[in-house]
Write an enzyme that holds these catalytic residues in place. Structure first.
Site, short mmCIF file in Angstrom:
data_model
loop_
_atom_site.label_atom_id
_atom_site.label_comp_id
_atom_site.label_asym_id
_atom_site.label_seq_id
_atom_site.Cartn_x
_atom_site.Cartn_y
_atom_site.Cartn_z
N SER A 1 0.87 -1.19 0.00
CA SER A 1 0.00 0.00 0.00
C SER A 1 0.90 1.23 0.00
O SER A 1 2.02 1.19 0.55
CB SER A 1 -0.86 0.01 1.26
OG SER A 1 -1.48 1.28 1.42
N TYR B 1 -1.60 -0.67 10.37
CA TYR B 1 -1.74 -1.04 8.95
C TYR B 1 -0.53 -0.57 8.14
O TYR B 1 0.07 -1.34 7.40
CB TYR B 1 -3.03 -0.44 8.38
CG TYR B 1 -3.26 -0.73 6.92
CD1 TYR B 1 -3.68 -1.99 6.49
CD2 TYR B 1 -3.06 0.25 5.94
CE1 TYR B 1 -3.89 -2.26 5.15
CE2 TYR B 1 -3.28 -0.01 4.60
CZ TYR B 1 -3.69 -1.27 4.20
OH TYR B 1 -3.90 -1.54 2.86
P1 NAP Z 1 -11.31 -6.18 0.53
O1 NAP Z 1 -12.23 -5.66 -0.51
O2 NAP Z 1 -11.61 -5.94 1.96
O3 NAP Z 1 -11.11 -7.75 0.28
C1 NAP Z 1 -10.26 -8.45 1.14
C2 NAP Z 1 -10.12 -9.87 0.67
O4 NAP Z 1 -9.21 -10.55 1.55
C3 NAP Z 1 -11.41 -10.68 0.71
O5 NAP Z 1 -11.36 -11.63 -0.32
C4 NAP Z 1 -11.36 -11.35 2.07
O6 NAP Z 1 -12.10 -12.56 2.13
C5 NAP Z 1 -9.87 -11.65 2.17
N1 NAP Z 1 -9.35 -11.77 3.53
C6 NAP Z 1 -9.39 -10.86 4.53
N2 NAP Z 1 -8.78 -11.33 5.62
C7 NAP Z 1 -8.34 -12.58 5.31
C8 NAP Z 1 -7.65 -13.59 6.01
N3 NAP Z 1 -7.24 -13.42 7.29
N4 NAP Z 1 -7.38 -14.74 5.37
C9 NAP Z 1 -7.77 -14.91 4.09
N5 NAP Z 1 -8.41 -13.99 3.37
C10 NAP Z 1 -8.71 -12.86 3.99
O7 NAP Z 1 -9.82 -5.60 0.31
P2 NAP Z 1 -9.15 -4.91 -0.98
O8 NAP Z 1 -9.39 -3.46 -0.90
O9 NAP Z 1 -9.49 -5.66 -2.20
O10 NAP Z 1 -7.60 -5.12 -0.62
C11 NAP Z 1 -6.80 -6.15 -1.17
C12 NAP Z 1 -5.35 -5.89 -0.79
O11 NAP Z 1 -4.95 -4.61 -1.30
C13 NAP Z 1 -5.10 -5.83 0.72
O12 NAP Z 1 -3.85 -6.43 1.02
C14 NAP Z 1 -5.06 -4.34 1.02
O13 NAP Z 1 -4.30 -4.04 2.18
C15 NAP Z 1 -4.43 -3.80 -0.25
N6 NAP Z 1 -4.72 -2.38 -0.48
C16 NAP Z 1 -6.00 -1.96 -0.74
C17 NAP Z 1 -6.23 -0.61 -0.93
C18 NAP Z 1 -7.61 -0.06 -1.21
O14 NAP Z 1 -7.75 1.19 -1.22
N7 NAP Z 1 -8.62 -0.87 -1.44
C19 NAP Z 1 -5.17 0.31 -0.84
C20 NAP Z 1 -3.90 -0.16 -0.57
C21 NAP Z 1 -3.69 -1.51 -0.41
P3 NAP Z 1 -13.71 -12.55 2.46
O15 NAP Z 1 -14.40 -12.06 1.22
O16 NAP Z 1 -14.05 -13.96 2.76
O17 NAP Z 1 -13.91 -11.64 3.62
#
Ligand code: NAP
Length: 253
Positions: free
Chosen positions: A148, A162
């Site tokens: 991130s 985080y």
């Molecule tokens: P999201 O929409 O909240 O989706 C999270 C995903 O991870 C879901 O598939 C969830 O499964 C799974 N998950 C959560 N905790 C888990 C665990 N302990 N074990 C296995 N699976 C788990 O998140 P996102 O925004 O797509 O983010 C994806 C990645 O990008 C993350 O690493 C996040 O830190 C990074 N990121 C995101 C952003 C942003 O703005 N969105 C920015 C910077 C970095 P379930 O569906 O079963 O809950």
């Protein structure tokens, strides 16, 4: 592009929703077979898998807590059983861990965040390295870690846990790029900025995204697809000389 039994295989952790789902679908569109994991949202995971099959590819869904080494081992075993090869790991699953002041630092909370965002990546990278290493009979491959921009900006207020966990993801990426290059494995990280997914429910959801959009140099939040395209590029041969890169996908943020 449809997939057959010789097609490349990727494991995408957290492929049920958000960025992970977009990555899984983009890889499938490019002819990859995909093993995707989820934590609790079974319906979303199976919906992603159904979409992959409609695209003419193959999908396996595994319920796994990425913070559990035993669960990670099960994911790799099931992917191997289904597909018999591995070409890429996308370490995408991650959590924000809510908002918490440093004055309220707490071991249980910190361990939860670091177990999921850091230790889980170690477990999966270790398993992927064992499966893909050219020194251990594998074909080589690549690992893409979802970090991130919080790793370099400090992230949002009250989310030091985080930001620090994503700093560790950057360091892990740089270290593994060196260690695994002689094994034919490239390791890179993508650092998204503000992307429109449900992860922002941790701090106000759409309201927060709307408020912060004007602070992004490009004036808008990003879409999961815009991250997925970069992840897919890093998995592909077109990025064959990119290794140890921390690639911002953040609209200039
Ligand atoms: P999201 O929409 O909240 O989706 C999270 C995903 O991870 C879901 O598939 C969830 O499964 C799974 N998950 C959560 N905790 C888990 C665990 N302990 N074990 C296995 N699976 C788990 O998140 P996102 O925004 O797509 O983010 C994806 C990645 O990008 C993350 O690493 C996040 O830190 C990074 N990121 C995101 C952003 C942003 O703005 N969105 C920015 C910077 C970095 P379930 O569906 O079963 O809950």
């Amino acid at each position: 592009m449809s997939a057959d039994n010789n097609s490349r295989v990727a494991i995408v952790t957290g492929g049920s929703r958000g960025i992970g789902r977009a990555v899984a679908l983009t890889l499938a569109q490019q002819g990859w077979r995909v093993c995707l994991t989820y934590m609790s949202n079974e319906a979303a995971a199976h919906d992603t898998a159904d979409h992959i099959r409609k695209l003419g590819s193959q999908a396996v869904v595994v319920k796994a807590d990425i913070a559990s080494q035993a669960d990670c081992q099960r994911v790799f075993a099931q992917a191997h059983q289904a597909f018999g090869r591995l070409d890429a790991l996308v370490n995408n699953a991650g959590v924000v861990g809510g908002q918490r002041s440093i004055f309220d630092a707490d071991a249980t909370h910190l361990r939860e965040v670091f177990d999921a965002n850091v230790l889980g990546l170690f477990y999966c990278a270790s398993l992927a390295a064992s499966a893909m290493s050219t020194q251990k009979g594998g074909q080589g491959g690549c690992i893409v870690n979802l970090s991130s921009v919080a790793s370099r900006t400090g992230g949002m207020l009250l989310e030091a846990h985080y930001a620090a966990s994503k700093g560790a993801v950057d360091s892990l990426t740089l270290a593994l790029a060196k260690e695994l290059a002689p094994h034919g494995i490239r390791v890179n990280a993508v650092r998204p900025g503000l992307i429109d997914t449900e992860i922002h429910e941790a701090h106000g959801g759409q309201e927060t995204l709307k408020k912060l959009a004007p602070t992004v140099p490009m004036g808008r939040v990003g879409q999961a697809q815009e991250v997925a395209d970069v992840v897919a590029f890093l998995c592909d041969k077109h990025s064959s000389y990119i290794d140890g890169a921390l690639l911002d996908v953040s609209g200039g943020r």
